[in-house]
Design a protein around this motif. Structure first.
Motif: not given
Length: 225
Positions: A31-50
């Motif tokens: 995933g790629e996020a353009c701001d902090g809010d999108e980062a939080v959302r994508l981290a929850g849905t994609t569960a990245p290692d890093v």
């Protein structure tokens, strides 16, 4: 194969990072996020290692996003690797407090960036403890009593405090074991128990906690007497 979430508000930089990492052997961008809010959302849905995290973004900044990501991760919290334009500043200090596992400058060569992601994905910190100490010495707000910053301090045993103090000075588990005349397994046990009691998730947070509570002091010795 480590998975990566790329967070940066600059389109060209973000696109370049995504292309680089997707082309690198052994890495997958989820995933790629353009701001902090999108980062939080994508981290929850994609569960990245890093999470490769920019710090200075409009709206929700990288530090706030990092805190939310780690707070919401029930199991297997992602490792946060900060990518910043500036070397030593209060943003990086606050990132350490929030739980970052390392940081790189945006001028870092591509091969080093790839290697860094593998390093933090494996559970290691990216920067030397001396760098962390230099940040703390430059930006920490001054010591406060441990029980003020962490009411659980009274539950930390004397031996656990010894281990915390040594780890905060940059000692490895091997160094701590040698100085305290205990096994490395015992060091790990004491460290993990102390970190759990204090709500600390990374060795960088141990360093920050130790400086803020005067377990170690700026310019002080790097080992116990």
């Amino acid at each position: 194969m480590p998975t990566v979430l790329v967070v940066d508000d600059q389109v060209l930089i973000r696109a370049g990072l995504v292309s680089l990492l997707n082309a690198a052997p052994g890495l997958t961008v989820v995933g790629e996020a353009c701001d902090g809010d999108e980062a939080v959302r994508l981290a929850g849905t994609t569960a990245p290692d890093v999470v490769l995290m920019d710090l200075r973004m409009p709206g929700t900044d990288g530090i706030t996003a990092m805190e939310r990501i780690l707070a919401r991760a029930e199991d297997g919290a992602p490792r946060i690797l900060v990518l910043t334009t500036f070397d030593l500043d209060e943003y990086v200090y606050n990132a350490l407090r929030a739980g970052a596992c390392g940081f790189l400058l945006k001028e870092t060569p591509p091969e080093r960036l790839v290697a860094a992601i593998h390093t933090v994905a494996s559970g290691d910190m990216l920067f030397a403890p001396t760098v962390t100490r230099r940040l703390i010495e430059a930006y920490h707000p001054g010591p406060v009593p441990p029980r003020t910053i962490a009411p659980e301090w009274d539950t930390v045993t004397g031996r656990e405090r010894d281990v915390l103090r040594l780890v905060a000075t940059g000692a490895t588990n091997t160094d701590v074991a040698r100085q305290l005349f205990i096994s490395e397994a015992t060091v790990k046990t004491h460290l993990n128990r102390a970190m759990a009691k204090l709500g600390l998730s990374t060795r960088a947070q141990v360093v920050v906690f130790a400086y803020e509570t005067a377990l170690v002091t700026p310019g002080g010795p790097t080992v116990l007497p």
